[in-house]
Design a protein around this motif. Structure first.
Motif, short mmCIF file in Angstrom:
data_model
loop_
_atom_site.label_atom_id
_atom_site.label_comp_id
_atom_site.label_asym_id
_atom_site.label_seq_id
_atom_site.Cartn_x
_atom_site.Cartn_y
_atom_site.Cartn_z
N ASP A 309 0.85 -1.19 0.00
CA ASP A 309 0.00 0.00 0.00
C ASP A 309 0.88 1.25 0.00
O ASP A 309 1.78 1.38 0.84
CB ASP A 309 -0.92 -0.01 1.22
CG ASP A 309 -1.90 1.15 1.21
OD1 ASP A 309 -1.50 2.27 1.58
OD2 ASP A 309 -3.07 0.93 0.86
N ASP A 311 0.18 4.39 0.72
CA ASP A 311 0.03 5.25 1.90
C ASP A 311 0.78 4.66 3.09
O ASP A 311 1.41 5.39 3.87
CB ASP A 311 -1.45 5.41 2.25
CG ASP A 311 -2.19 6.28 1.24
OD1 ASP A 311 -1.53 7.18 0.65
OD2 ASP A 311 -3.39 6.06 1.02
N ARG A 314 4.42 5.42 2.60
CA ARG A 314 4.77 6.80 2.92
C ARG A 314 4.89 6.99 4.44
O ARG A 314 5.83 7.63 4.93
CB ARG A 314 3.71 7.75 2.34
CG ARG A 314 4.10 9.20 2.38
CD ARG A 314 3.05 10.07 1.71
NE ARG A 314 2.95 9.81 0.29
CZ ARG A 314 1.93 9.19 -0.29
NH1 ARG A 314 0.91 8.73 0.45
NH2 ARG A 314 1.90 8.98 -1.59
N GLN A 315 3.96 6.42 5.18
CA GLN A 315 4.02 6.54 6.64
C GLN A 315 5.23 5.79 7.21
O GLN A 315 5.83 6.24 8.19
CB GLN A 315 2.73 6.00 7.26
CG GLN A 315 1.49 6.82 6.92
CD GLN A 315 1.66 8.30 7.25
OE1 GLN A 315 2.14 8.66 8.32
NE2 GLN A 315 1.26 9.17 6.31
N GLU A 332 0.21 14.67 -2.55
CA GLU A 332 0.87 14.26 -1.32
C GLU A 332 2.14 15.08 -1.09
O GLU A 332 2.48 15.41 0.05
CB GLU A 332 1.21 12.77 -1.38
CG GLU A 332 0.01 11.84 -1.51
CD GLU A 332 -0.96 11.97 -0.35
OE1 GLU A 332 -0.52 12.35 0.75
OE2 GLU A 332 -2.17 11.71 -0.55
N ALA A 336 1.20 16.12 2.37
CA ALA A 336 1.47 15.04 3.33
C ALA A 336 2.81 15.17 4.04
O ALA A 336 3.08 14.42 4.99
CB ALA A 336 1.39 13.69 2.63
#
Length: 655
Positions: A309, A311, A314-315, A332, A336
């Protein structure tokens, strides 16, 4: 021949033309003894005649070695496509590296690719990222020249003016990772195994290689088929060299999780199938201090972690699970990254421009499908992509429209054709759209007053001409009643939002678009087998286009699984233009011929062009050092290094 016959022959020659006799004498074909015997009627000649005749001595025999009969060759530490090499034979390192960069530390990167094989050379399975680091080539290209190669496994290259062959002289120090010598037999094996059992791409790419032979343990010769392909010596110079002794007894065509023996600076340290793979720098790597490697390959270990995934990936980066990422989402990038680590400077965020052609990123029509066989249909569907609105509403104005297949470079066709390009295109005039000669390449712009309405009207007109009509707000085939409906396959969730805008615009034309999100492995398998109706792809281009254009656009590649001709282009004109590009013998001619190819591709409407950025959005934890110079082809992480002090401060990077 008896003495009387010889006497008669020579006497006749003498009376006919004394010059002939002298010529024969110089050639060593007659001797003093034979002349003394010769007479006009088979008898002895007179003393006066004998005294008048020249005294003849046989010409000496000169030994000529076979090598001296071969074409004159150039032997060099490097080779360029057209001009001079930037770096001389005694260069110590490339200008864009830090030759004193420290070795050490651990580079961790994220990827969305879940792998199931450690063999990157075949179509079977999805190969792990980074496997290319395991294999060295005969020569390597420099990043600050359009097209120049310098010796790695081959310490020099030898080639004639017509480049009809190339001889590589291997460095006697070259070793595989198990300590075995790299020999010419390994080079021959590597080429043959790729041609016989590798991806079909290799058979396309090396199609102009006639034969390859080992002259001796350290010398290998590639003979090329007739033509004027100046790039061929550099194409074979990029060949990844594999150990013959390792692969004998193993099936090269199958997927494998056995860590192979390589020839490069890194080898596999550990892996978890589908999840992560770690490479370690070969401590006794024989080529570590060669000029082409000095200042590169600075990390002790390099690891790739897989995230399904985006997202989540990225986290994980913000949490410090890996150290560097390229951000593809403009939304993003702008929203983000407002995190404490970015604000404090622990994470650096910057845009790194490059000077490379951006190629073509697009929605790709699979023209093998009868739905997209008509050029008018493909043109009509281009009007469903409202780039201007998307750029404002979703992309923060970050992108430029991709019109050309060689965008962001001098290779892009713009305006109307002129000069050599026009002369070339005139030769195919009867087979090309008339508007190609009268209109510059362009794409729809919905911003002018009534722009969207005019675009939709033009699309409907084209579709009607192609045999489609609207019935109850649904576009159907006039003869069969078949609805116009197709599927778009994508592999990134972020692309779905953009595709929904395309779906809405197509709906205004009465066209139904189904969007299907699939995982990366499935997507790769399907596009390699051409099992799709529409997908997204990015054809990246070099500063010196050549043989790879056959893999991208040629008729031969259209029916060969595993090539990059995803659009299924089969156009004899494009085939001829590709040959002209390959045969260009100077830079100016290459640019003109690429313009012609680009223009014909654009007017074929094989894709719905998207957009390009002109660089990379890079975010990275501040543990790196990097060279001051950014080369022509852009920065490479392999020239960076881990700064020990920064690493200890942030407790990241392996120190």
């Amino acid at each position: 021949m008896n003495a009387n016959a010889v006497s008669s022959l020579l006497s006749g020659l003498w009376h006919a033309d004394k010059k002939v006799t002298r010529i024969l004498a110089v050639a060593g074909l007659i001797t003093t003894g034979l002349v003394a015997m010769a007479g006009s009627s088979g008898g002895m000649i007179s003393r006066a005649q004998a005294e008048e005749m020249p005294k003849i001595v046989a010409a000496p025999t000169i030994s000529v070695a076979e090598e001296q009969l071969a074409p004159i060759t150039t032997i060099s530490h490097g080779i360029s496509l057209y001009g001079d090499l930037k770096y001389g034979p005694d260069f110590r390192n490339f200008d864009y590296v830090n030759p004193d960069a420290p070795k050490g530390g651990a580079l961790v990167q994220g990827t969305s690719i879940s792998f199931d094989t450690l063999n990157p050379f075949t179509l079977k399975g999805t190969a792990a990222l980074g496997l290319g680091m395991m294999y060295d080539s005969l020569m390597v290209s420099s990043a600050d020249e359009p097209s120049s190669h310098y010796g790695l496994i081959a310490r020099s290259i030898e080639y004639p003016n017509d480049r009809s062959f190339a001889i590589f002289h291997l460095d006697p120090r070259a070793r595989f990772q198990d300590g075995t010598d790299i020999t010419a037999d390994d080079v021959v094996f590597s080429f043959n195994i790729l041609m016989e059992k590798g991806s079909p791409v290799y058979r396309q790419y090396y199609a102009q290689v006639d034969t390859v032979e080992a002259i001796d343990d350290l010398t290998v010769r590639f003979n090329f088929k007739p033509g004027n392909n100046r790039e061929l010596p550099m194409i074979v110079a990029d060949l990844s060299i594999m150990p013959k002794h390792y692969w004998e007894g193993r099936d090269f065509s199958k997927t494998t999780f056995d860590a192979p023996v390589g020839s490069g600076a890194y080898k596999i340290q550990s892996m978890e199938a589908g999840r992560r793979i770690t490479y370690e720098r070969v401590k006794d790597y024989w080529a570590a201090d060669l000029p082409v490697n000095r200042g590169s390959n600075n990390f002790d270990t390099i690891r790739y972690d897989t995230y399904r995934d985006l997202d989540v990936a990225r986290q994980a980066f913000f949490a410090g699970e890996y150290l560097i990422r390229s951000e593809n989402s403009s939304r993003e990038w702008n929203t983000a990254y407002n995190t404490p680590a970015v604000k404090s400077g622990e994470i650096k965020k910057e845009f790194l421009p490059d000077n490379l052609p951006n190629g073509m990123q697009a929605y790709v029509f699979n023209t093998r499908n009868p739905l997209f066989a008509d050029r008018r249909v493909r043109e009509a569907l281009q009007y469903a992509f409202d780039f201007e609105w998307l750029n404002r509403a979703m992309f923060y104005g970050a992108y430029k429209r991709n019109v050309s297949y060689f965008a962001n470079s001098e290779l892009a066709a713009t305006g109307l054709p002129t000069g050599e390009e026009l002369d070339i295109l005139k030769g195919f005039k009867s087979k090309l759209p008339p508007e190609l000669f009268t209109q510059p390449p362009h794409l729809p712009n919905f911003d002018p007053p009534n722009g969207r309405r005019e675009a939709l009207r033009h699309s409907i007109k084209l579709l009607q001409e192609a045999g489609w009509e609207l019935r109850d707000q649904q576009l159907v085939n006039r003869k069969t009643g078949q609805p116009f409906r197709f599927e778009l396959i994508i592999r990134q969730p972020g692309l779905e939002k953009i595709a929904l805008v395309l779906k809405a615009r197509l709906r205004q034309l009465g066209v139904t678009l189904d969007i299907r999100l699939i995982d990366t492995g499935q997507w790769i398998n399907r596009i390699q087998a051409y099992d799709f109706e529409m997908t997204t792809f990015w054809w990246q281009q070099s500063l010196s286009p050549g043989n790879e254009q056959q893999i991208f656009w040629s008729s031969a590649a259209a029916d060969q699984p595993g090539t990059r001709n995803f659009a299924g282009i089969k156009d004899p004109v494009i085939d001829e233009l590709i040959k002209l590009v390959i045969d260009a013998d100077n830079r100016e001619s290459l640019v003109q011929r690429v313009h012609a190819l680009d223009r014909v591709l654009q007017w074929g409407f094989y894709v719905i062009p998207q957009y390009y950025l002109g660089g990379d959005r890079m975010a990275y934890w501040d543990v790196f050092g990097r060279p001051d110079t950014v080369p022509l082809k852009g920065t490479s992480i392999m020239t960076w290094w881990i700064d020990a002090d920064k690493s200890r401060k942030l407790n990241k990077g392996g120190y």
